[in-house]
Design a protein around this motif. Structure first.
Motif, PDB file in Angstrom:
ATOM      1  N   ILE A 101     -40.213 -24.670  13.059  1.00 56.73           N
ATOM      2  CA  ILE A 101     -41.371 -24.952  13.921  1.00 56.73           C
ATOM      3  C   ILE A 101     -42.059 -23.657  14.352  1.00 56.73           C
ATOM      4  O   ILE A 101     -43.290 -23.546  14.339  1.00 56.73           O
ATOM      5  CB  ILE A 101     -40.917 -25.775  15.143  1.00 56.73           C
ATOM      6  CG1 ILE A 101     -40.478 -27.160  14.702  1.00 56.73           C
ATOM      7  CG2 ILE A 101     -42.033 -25.879  16.177  1.00 56.73           C
ATOM      8  CD1 ILE A 101     -39.830 -27.965  15.799  1.00 56.73           C
ATOM      9  N   LEU A 102     -41.256 -22.642  14.716  1.00 56.88           N
ATOM     10  CA  LEU A 102     -41.851 -21.359  15.129  1.00 56.88           C
ATOM     11  C   LEU A 102     -42.596 -20.687  13.977  1.00 56.88           C
ATOM     12  O   LEU A 102     -43.619 -20.025  14.194  1.00 56.88           O
ATOM     13  CB  LEU A 102     -40.759 -20.432  15.649  1.00 56.88           C
ATOM     14  CG  LEU A 102     -40.175 -20.782  17.012  1.00 56.88           C
ATOM     15  CD1 LEU A 102     -39.049 -19.819  17.366  1.00 56.88           C
ATOM     16  CD2 LEU A 102     -41.249 -20.740  18.088  1.00 56.88           C
ATOM     17  N   VAL A 105     -45.929 -23.895  13.054  1.00 55.03           N
ATOM     18  CA  VAL A 105     -46.939 -24.437  13.976  1.00 55.03           C
ATOM     19  C   VAL A 105     -47.911 -23.362  14.475  1.00 55.03           C
ATOM     20  O   VAL A 105     -49.141 -23.504  14.311  1.00 55.03           O
ATOM     21  CB  VAL A 105     -46.261 -25.178  15.153  1.00 55.03           C
ATOM     22  CG1 VAL A 105     -47.303 -25.604  16.185  1.00 55.03           C
ATOM     23  CG2 VAL A 105     -45.509 -26.390  14.637  1.00 55.03           C
ATOM     24  N   PRO A 106     -47.444 -22.244  15.075  1.00 55.32           N
ATOM     25  CA  PRO A 106     -48.427 -21.234  15.535  1.00 55.32           C
ATOM     26  C   PRO A 106     -49.234 -20.657  14.392  1.00 55.32           C
ATOM     27  O   PRO A 106     -50.446 -20.415  14.538  1.00 55.32           O
ATOM     28  CB  PRO A 106     -47.543 -20.175  16.201  1.00 55.32           C
ATOM     29  CG  PRO A 106     -46.246 -20.825  16.471  1.00 55.32           C
ATOM     30  CD  PRO A 106     -46.062 -21.835  15.392  1.00 55.32           C
ATOM     31  N   THR A 107     -48.579 -20.422  13.240  1.00 54.12           N
ATOM     32  CA  THR A 107     -49.295 -19.829  12.104  1.00 54.12           C
ATOM     33  C   THR A 107     -50.402 -20.753  11.604  1.00 54.12           C
ATOM     34  O   THR A 107     -51.533 -20.310  11.352  1.00 54.12           O
ATOM     35  CB  THR A 107     -48.301 -19.532  10.964  1.00 54.12           C
ATOM     36  OG1 THR A 107     -47.210 -18.783  11.474  1.00 54.12           O
ATOM     37  CG2 THR A 107     -48.975 -18.756   9.855  1.00 54.12           C
ATOM     38  N   THR A 108     -50.079 -22.033  11.463  1.00 50.84           N
ATOM     39  CA  THR A 108     -51.080 -22.988  10.969  1.00 50.84           C
ATOM     40  C   THR A 108     -52.259 -23.105  11.929  1.00 50.84           C
ATOM     41  O   THR A 108     -53.430 -23.099  11.503  1.00 50.84           O
ATOM     42  CB  THR A 108     -50.437 -24.376  10.773  1.00 50.84           C
ATOM     43  OG1 THR A 108     -49.266 -24.251   9.966  1.00 50.84           O
ATOM     44  CG2 THR A 108     -51.410 -25.326  10.097  1.00 50.84           C
ATOM     45  N   VAL A 184     -40.428 -22.060   2.256  1.00 48.03           N
ATOM     46  CA  VAL A 184     -40.780 -23.442   2.621  1.00 48.03           C
ATOM     47  C   VAL A 184     -41.850 -23.448   3.722  1.00 48.03           C
ATOM     48  O   VAL A 184     -42.738 -24.303   3.741  1.00 48.03           O
ATOM     49  CB  VAL A 184     -39.522 -24.209   3.075  1.00 48.03           C
ATOM     50  CG1 VAL A 184     -39.885 -25.639   3.466  1.00 48.03           C
ATOM     51  CG2 VAL A 184     -38.487 -24.237   1.968  1.00 48.03           C
ATOM     52  N   SER A 185     -41.787 -22.467   4.616  1.00 51.67           N
ATOM     53  CA  SER A 185     -42.789 -22.387   5.687  1.00 51.67           C
ATOM     54  C   SER A 185     -44.174 -22.057   5.123  1.00 51.67           C
ATOM     55  O   SER A 185     -45.186 -22.588   5.602  1.00 51.67           O
ATOM     56  CB  SER A 185     -42.373 -21.337   6.718  1.00 51.67           C
ATOM     57  OG  SER A 185     -41.137 -21.671   7.306  1.00 51.67           O
ATOM     58  N   SER A 249     -43.543 -31.214  12.314  1.00 51.53           N
ATOM     59  CA  SER A 249     -42.561 -30.231  11.862  1.00 51.53           C
ATOM     60  C   SER A 249     -41.134 -30.737  12.083  1.00 51.53           C
ATOM     61  O   SER A 249     -40.245 -30.478  11.264  1.00 51.53           O
ATOM     62  CB  SER A 249     -42.763 -28.906  12.601  1.00 51.53           C
ATOM     63  OG  SER A 249     -44.033 -28.368  12.279  1.00 51.53           O
ATOM     64  N   PHE A 250     -40.910 -31.442  13.191  1.00 54.45           N
ATOM     65  CA  PHE A 250     -39.587 -32.025  13.408  1.00 54.45           C
ATOM     66  C   PHE A 250     -39.266 -33.047  12.317  1.00 54.45           C
ATOM     67  O   PHE A 250     -38.100 -33.234  11.966  1.00 54.45           O
ATOM     68  CB  PHE A 250     -39.527 -32.711  14.775  1.00 54.45           C
ATOM     69  CG  PHE A 250     -38.928 -31.850  15.849  1.00 54.45           C
ATOM     70  CD1 PHE A 250     -37.564 -31.627  15.913  1.00 54.45           C
ATOM     71  CD2 PHE A 250     -39.734 -31.267  16.811  1.00 54.45           C
ATOM     72  CE1 PHE A 250     -37.013 -30.839  16.895  1.00 54.45           C
ATOM     73  CE2 PHE A 250     -39.188 -30.472  17.813  1.00 54.45           C
ATOM     74  CZ  PHE A 250     -37.828 -30.263  17.854  1.00 54.45           C
TER      75      PHE A 250
END
Length: 317
Positions: A101-102, A105-108, A184-185, A249-250
C-alpha cells in the motif's frame, strides 16, 4: 329542524372532503414507496446473493474445521482466530500488504495528480494525451500482468535490454526478493493510474476557470496556485481516490497470482493471497474465512478512521 340538518350537512361535507384528500395522499405515498421498493429489489437481491450470504457463510465457516474435501468436520469456536493471531505468517502477510500500500497508493495519486494538472487546460493536442493517460483503466488485471511479465523477463524483457544499453547489470525483477515487491508495485501503479487520472482530471475540470484566471491576473506562482487554492478545491476527489485506492490495494490479488505467486521467500505474499492459498489450495476454509473476516474488520476500521479524521480536511464547495 330542516334548517339545523342543513347546517350539519354543510359542516360534514368539508370534513368528508378533507378525509378523502388525506386518504388520497396516503394512497399516492404508498404507491410511491411501493415503486421505490420495486426498483431497489433487484439490487437488494444481488447484494443478498453475492455480499450478505457469502459474508454469513464466512462467519459460519470461521467457527469450523473442514476436511480435505472442504466439508464441515468439527465446530472449533474461535480456535481459528486464535491460531491465526499466533501465526508469524499472518503478521508477515499484514506487513507485506502494508508495504504494498505504501509503495502504490501515494505514488499513483502523486503521478495521477501531476498528469491531471498538466493536461486539464484545453490546449491543442491535450485530448490525445488524456486518451493515452486514461488507457490503463480499460486493461484487465490479467492482461496487464501478462504484458509486464514479458517486460520483466530477465533475458528477453525490454527493461533489462534498456538497462544493458546503459551498462547496468540485468535485474531479476520477479525472482529477486529485493525487487519482487517493487516490480509488482510498478505494474499496479501503471494499472491504477488511468482511473486515478480520470477522477482527478474530472475534479480539476469542475473548478471554475475564473479561479485560474484570477490567480493568473494576481501573479500567483505554481506553489500558491496549486498548493493554496487548487488542492483544497480538489480535496473531495483526493479523499475519494485515497479511500478507494487503499481498499483496492488491500484486495489486490491477480497481479500477485500471475507474477510471483507470493514469492520469492514470501516477499509478495499479501494477506489476500494467503486467504486464497488457505481456502482454495489447502482447502482450509475455516482458517481462510477467519482471515477474510479479520481483513474485513481492518478495512472497516481504516475507512471509519479516514472518514472521521481525514474528511475534516476536505473542502466541499
Amino acid at each position: 329542524m330542516e334548517t339545523s340538518q342543513s347546517a350539519w350537512g354543510a359542516k360534514a361535507r368539508p370534513q368528508t372532503a378533507a378525509g378523502a384528500a388525506r386518504s388520497g395522499g396516503r394512497a399516492v405515498r404508498w404507491k410511491e414507496e411501493l415503486a421505490a421498493y420495486a426498483f431497489l429489489a433487484p439490487s437488494a437481491l444481488l447484494f443478498a446473493a453475492f455480499v450478505f450470504y457469502p459474508m454469513a457463510q464466512s462467519m459460519y465457516l470461521s467457527l469450523h474445521v473442514t476436511d480435505p474435501q472442504g466439508r464441515i468436520a468439527q465446530f472449533v469456536g474461535l480456535d481459528n482466530f486464535a491460531s491465526l493471531f499466533a501465526s508469524p505468517l499472518f503478521y508477515s502477510g499484514l506487513r507485506v500488504t502494508g508495504q504494498f500500500i505504501l509503495y502504490t497508493v501515494p505514488t499513483t495519486i502523486l503521478i495521477g495528480l501531476m498528469l491531471a494538472m498538466l493536461t486539464h487546460r484545453a490546449l491543442p493536442g491535450m485530448r490525445w494525451f488524456r486518451f493515452v493517460f486514461s488507457l490503463p483503466v480499460a486493461i484487465s488485471v490479467g492482461t496487464a500482468a501478462v504484458i509486464w511479465l514479458l517486460l520483466f523477463h530477465p533475458s528477453v524483457g525490454m527493461l533489462n535490454y534498456f538497462l544493458g544499453e546503459l551498462g547496468v547489470a540485468p535485474i531479476f525483477w520477479l525472482s529477486d526478493p529485493k525487487w519482487a515487491m517493487i516490480s509488482v508495485s510498478i505494474l499496479t501503479v501503471w494499472m491504477n493510474l488511468g482511473f486515478v487520472y480520470i477522477v482527478l482530471l474530472g475534479g480539476l475540470n469542475g473548478i471554475a476557470d475564473d479561479i485560474f484566471d484570477s490567480l493568473s491576473v494576481d501573479g500567483a506562482g505554481p506553489l500558491r496556485k496549486y498548493g493554496q487554492v487548487v488542492l483544497p478545491l480538489l480535496s473531495p476527489s483526493l479523499f475519494f481516490i485515497t479511500i478507494v485506492s487503499v481498499i483496492g490495494s488491500f484486495q489486490a490479488f491477480g497481479q500477485f497470482h500471475i507474477l510471483t505467486k507470493g514469492g520469492p521467500m514470501n516477499q509478495t505474499n499479501v494477506i489476500v493471497y494467503q486467504i486464497y492459498q488457505d481456502a482454495f489450495v489447502n482447502f482450509r476454509f475455516g482458517t481462510g474465512s477467519a482471515q477474510a473476516l479479520v481483513l474485513f474488520a481492518i478495512l472497516l476500521v481504516l475507512t471509519i478512521v479516514q472518514f472521521v479524521f481525514v474528511e475534516k480536511k476536505v473542502h466541499y464547495q
